[in-house]
Motif scaffolding. Structure first.
Motif, PDB file in Angstrom:
ATOM      1  N   ARG A  64       0.849  -1.184   0.000  1.00  0.00           N
ATOM      2  CA  ARG A  64       0.000   0.000   0.000  1.00  0.00           C
ATOM      3  C   ARG A  64       0.888   1.239   0.000  1.00  0.00           C
ATOM      4  O   ARG A  64       1.874   1.284   0.712  1.00  0.00           O
ATOM      5  N   TRP A  65       0.565   2.199  -0.785  1.00  0.00           N
ATOM      6  CA  TRP A  65       1.258   3.475  -0.953  1.00  0.00           C
ATOM      7  C   TRP A  65       2.440   3.419  -1.921  1.00  0.00           C
ATOM      8  O   TRP A  65       2.918   4.459  -2.354  1.00  0.00           O
ATOM      9  N   LEU A  87       2.137  13.637   0.048  1.00  0.00           N
ATOM     10  CA  LEU A  87       1.290  12.506   0.463  1.00  0.00           C
ATOM     11  C   LEU A  87       0.994  12.647   1.959  1.00  0.00           C
ATOM     12  O   LEU A  87       1.467  11.862   2.784  1.00  0.00           O
ATOM     13  N   LEU A  90       0.049   9.728   4.362  1.00  0.00           N
ATOM     14  CA  LEU A  90       1.015   8.652   4.507  1.00  0.00           C
ATOM     15  C   LEU A  90       1.877   8.927   5.736  1.00  0.00           C
ATOM     16  O   LEU A  90       2.515   9.969   5.832  1.00  0.00           O
ATOM     17  N   LEU A  95       6.114   5.587   5.020  1.00  0.00           N
ATOM     18  CA  LEU A  95       6.940   6.166   3.955  1.00  0.00           C
ATOM     19  C   LEU A  95       8.377   5.647   4.070  1.00  0.00           C
ATOM     20  O   LEU A  95       8.984   5.241   3.073  1.00  0.00           O
ATOM     21  N   ARG A  98       8.464   2.068   2.819  1.00  0.00           N
ATOM     22  CA  ARG A  98       8.362   1.961   1.360  1.00  0.00           C
ATOM     23  C   ARG A  98       9.657   2.404   0.689  1.00  0.00           C
ATOM     24  O   ARG A  98      10.124   1.780  -0.257  1.00  0.00           O
TER      25      ARG A  98
END
Length: 155
Positions: A64-65, A87, A90, A95, A98
């Motif tokens: 997700r993201w 974002l 988020l 973050l 990711r």
């Protein structure tokens, strides 16, 4: 179940896809694989296989993201703070996760710039930039599916 008109069929069904006003048909190869969907042996598996190019692409954008982070970095290098601003929903934790995953997969470079306060810059590598057509096609396909199913909620 066979769905030749949609291009979602598997196995020995013939797939049909529309390119502009033309119809492109991919007949099954002698071994039964649809050469339009599976052009070489790497994808001719009966289970998810990390050597399959489709699995490689899906792994690159998994989480997700992730697609939104990639989208933001397609515009060029960005700092952690800039990504947080673009974002805002988020979390910093997600973050960071990711970005680390993308870096670990060789899709971005993380640079720590000199100075105080510390600033990090994230830049997509050539491999990361190569995901642009995939993201574009995913958006196009998602829009088509929403139109076909009447679902515009995204879920």
């Amino acid at each position: 179940m066979s769905a030749p008109e949609s291009g979602f069929g598997h196995g020995t069904t013939q797939s049909v896809r529309r390119v502009g006003h033309q119809t492109v048909t991919h007949a099954p190869a002698p071994d039964g694989w649809d050469t339009g969907l599976v052009p070489d042996a790497r994808g001719r598996t009966t289970r998810p296989d990390p050597d399959c190019p489709v699995e490689t692409a899906l792994t690159a954008i998994a989480g997700r993201w992730t697609t939104l982070v990639l989208r933001e970095l397609m515009a060029g290098p960005a700092s952690f703070g800039a990504l947080r601003q673009r974002l805002p929903d988020l979390s910093a934790k997600v973050l960071t996760e990711r970005l680390r995953t993308l870096e670990g997969n060789g899709l971005l470079i993380h640079e720590r710039l000199p100075g105080f306060p510390a600033v990090s810059r994230y830049t997509l590598t050539g491999a990361g930039l190569a995901l642009r057509p995939l993201l574009t096609e995913l958006y196009r396909t998602g829009s088509a599916l929403q139109s076909l199913t009447g679902d515009t909620s995204g879920g």
